[in-house]
Design a protein around this motif. Structure first.
Motif, PDB file in Angstrom:
ATOM      1  N   ASP A  16      43.291  27.411  52.468  1.00 12.16           N
ATOM      2  CA  ASP A  16      43.544  28.697  53.114  1.00 12.16           C
ATOM      3  C   ASP A  16      45.016  29.028  52.919  1.00 12.16           C
ATOM      4  O   ASP A  16      45.885  28.183  53.143  1.00 12.16           O
ATOM      5  CB  ASP A  16      43.220  28.636  54.609  1.00 12.16           C
ATOM      6  CG  ASP A  16      41.754  28.347  54.875  1.00 12.16           C
ATOM      7  OD1 ASP A  16      40.900  28.862  54.133  1.00 12.16           O
ATOM      8  OD2 ASP A  16      41.463  27.613  55.840  1.00 12.16           O
TER       9      ASP A  16
ATOM     10  N   ALA B 177      45.181  38.419  44.576  1.00 10.63           N
ATOM     11  CA  ALA B 177      44.316  37.366  45.124  1.00 10.63           C
ATOM     12  C   ALA B 177      43.596  36.618  44.005  1.00 10.63           C
ATOM     13  O   ALA B 177      43.497  35.386  44.030  1.00 10.63           O
ATOM     14  CB  ALA B 177      43.322  37.963  46.111  1.00 10.63           C
TER      15      ALA B 177
ATOM     16  N   ASN C 144      40.751  30.739  50.336  1.00 12.29           N
ATOM     17  CA  ASN C 144      40.757  31.929  51.185  1.00 12.29           C
ATOM     18  C   ASN C 144      42.182  32.438  51.309  1.00 12.29           C
ATOM     19  O   ASN C 144      43.099  31.665  51.596  1.00 12.29           O
ATOM     20  CB  ASN C 144      40.195  31.599  52.572  1.00 12.29           C
ATOM     21  CG  ASN C 144      38.773  31.113  52.490  1.00 12.29           C
ATOM     22  OD1 ASN C 144      37.936  31.731  51.853  1.00 12.29           O
ATOM     23  ND2 ASN C 144      38.495  29.987  53.121  1.00 12.29           N
TER      24      ASN C 144
ATOM     25  N   GLU D 185      36.782  26.489  47.612  1.00 13.61           N
ATOM     26  CA  GLU D 185      37.158  27.843  48.017  1.00 13.61           C
ATOM     27  C   GLU D 185      38.653  27.943  48.242  1.00 13.61           C
ATOM     28  O   GLU D 185      39.303  26.972  48.598  1.00 13.61           O
ATOM     29  CB  GLU D 185      36.396  28.293  49.279  1.00 13.61           C
ATOM     30  CG  GLU D 185      36.706  27.514  50.529  1.00 13.61           C
ATOM     31  CD  GLU D 185      35.887  27.991  51.727  1.00 13.61           C
ATOM     32  OE1 GLU D 185      34.774  28.513  51.533  1.00 13.61           O
ATOM     33  OE2 GLU D 185      36.364  27.830  52.850  1.00 13.61           O
TER      34      GLU D 185
ATOM     35  N   ARG E 269      44.060  32.655  43.262  1.00 15.57           N
ATOM     36  CA  ARG E 269      42.906  31.742  43.236  1.00 15.57           C
ATOM     37  C   ARG E 269      42.860  30.958  41.925  1.00 15.57           C
ATOM     38  O   ARG E 269      42.691  29.751  41.916  1.00 15.57           O
ATOM     39  CB  ARG E 269      41.607  32.526  43.416  1.00 15.57           C
ATOM     40  CG  ARG E 269      41.253  32.783  44.827  1.00 15.57           C
ATOM     41  CD  ARG E 269      39.854  33.351  45.003  1.00 15.57           C
ATOM     42  NE  ARG E 269      39.724  33.733  46.402  1.00 15.57           N
ATOM     43  CZ  ARG E 269      39.985  34.943  46.865  1.00 15.57           C
ATOM     44  NH1 ARG E 269      40.342  35.914  46.046  1.00 15.57           N
ATOM     45  NH2 ARG E 269      39.881  35.194  48.156  1.00 15.57           N
TER      46      ARG E 269
ATOM     47  N   ALA F 253      39.157  22.550  50.187  1.00 15.22           N
ATOM     48  CA  ALA F 253      39.129  23.966  50.547  1.00 15.22           C
ATOM     49  C   ALA F 253      40.540  24.332  50.991  1.00 15.22           C
ATOM     50  O   ALA F 253      41.199  23.563  51.705  1.00 15.22           O
ATOM     51  CB  ALA F 253      38.127  24.224  51.667  1.00 15.22           C
TER      52      ALA F 253
ATOM     53  N   GLN G 121      48.125  31.955  53.678  1.00 15.78           N
ATOM     54  CA  GLN G 121      48.654  33.150  54.336  1.00 15.78           C
ATOM     55  C   GLN G 121      49.906  33.556  53.584  1.00 15.78           C
ATOM     56  O   GLN G 121      50.755  32.715  53.291  1.00 15.78           O
ATOM     57  CB  GLN G 121      49.014  32.867  55.790  1.00 15.78           C
ATOM     58  CG  GLN G 121      47.838  32.539  56.661  1.00 15.78           C
ATOM     59  CD  GLN G 121      48.267  32.245  58.084  1.00 15.78           C
ATOM     60  OE1 GLN G 121      49.409  31.830  58.333  1.00 15.78           O
ATOM     61  NE2 GLN G 121      47.375  32.454  59.024  1.00 15.78           N
TER      62      GLN G 121
ATOM     63  N   GLU H 142      44.794  35.274  53.021  1.00 16.59           N
ATOM     64  CA  GLU H 142      45.036  36.249  54.078  1.00 16.59           C
ATOM     65  C   GLU H 142      46.395  36.899  53.820  1.00 16.59           C
ATOM     66  O   GLU H 142      47.434  36.246  53.925  1.00 16.59           O
ATOM     67  CB  GLU H 142      45.038  35.564  55.448  1.00 16.59           C
ATOM     68  CG  GLU H 142      45.278  36.504  56.587  1.00 16.59           C
ATOM     69  CD  GLU H 142      45.306  35.792  57.933  1.00 16.59           C
ATOM     70  OE1 GLU H 142      45.858  36.379  58.874  1.00 16.59           O
ATOM     71  OE2 GLU H 142      44.797  34.653  58.035  1.00 16.59           O
TER      72      GLU H 142
END
Length: 163
Positions: free
Chosen positions: A88, A103, A126, A124, A107, A86, A90, A128
């Protein structure tokens, strides 16, 4: 670095060979996955920079030190299991870019790169978006000797307009 931050993976790659075989096992650290994700993110048009304001400021100082290298995993955090990852992210987007499209592109690129190079299934990604870069921000920052920022506020004690 904690022991948990170094992941040991024994996943079978869908794009090629196996990470564990009768001839031995391949171990992949979290930093490898975060670097791949960072580089894949930077490849997408519309990404200005990775990380929040503080991370970018530290990165700028770090790059000025002679002999130092660019941190390709800045703004990227990952959780890596035996078969899945996973991620994340920024980032700061370029002004004028459709953020939803940006985005989706990030991805797609990150998932393809990590799954192809590491053999882990990405469950996933994610994203930001912490700021939007405007060319005039650079001119203003140079004149004032400050970095870019986006101060948004509606006054002390006021209630938010949206929920």
């Amino acid at each position: 670095m904690s022991e948990k931050s170094i992941a040991r993976t024994t996943a079978t790659s869908t794009a090629g060979g196996e990470l564990e075989s009768t001839q031995g096992r391949t171990t992949i650290a979290d930093t490898v996955v975060s670097k791949i994700a960072g580089l894949a993110t930077k490849e997408v048009s519309g990404v200005y920079a990775l990380g929040g304001g503080t991370a970018r400021a530290v990165g700028a100082i770090r790059e000025r030190i002679p002999g130092s290298s660019t941190n390709h995993s800045q703004g990227i955090s990952v959780e890596v299991g035996e078969k899945e990852a996973a991620i994340d992210i920024q980032l700061v987007a370029e002004y004028g870019v459709a953020i939803a499209d940006l985005a989706a592109g990030i991805r797609s690129n990150v998932i393809a790169a990590v799954e192809r190079m590491v053999g882990l299934r990405v469950v996933e990604v994610n994203i930001e978006v912490q700021d939007v870069h405007i060319d005039s921000d650079d001119d203003h920052a140079e004149a004032n000797g400050t970095g870019t920022g986006s101060g948004t506020g509606s006054g002390a004690g006021s209630e938010p307009r949206v929920q």
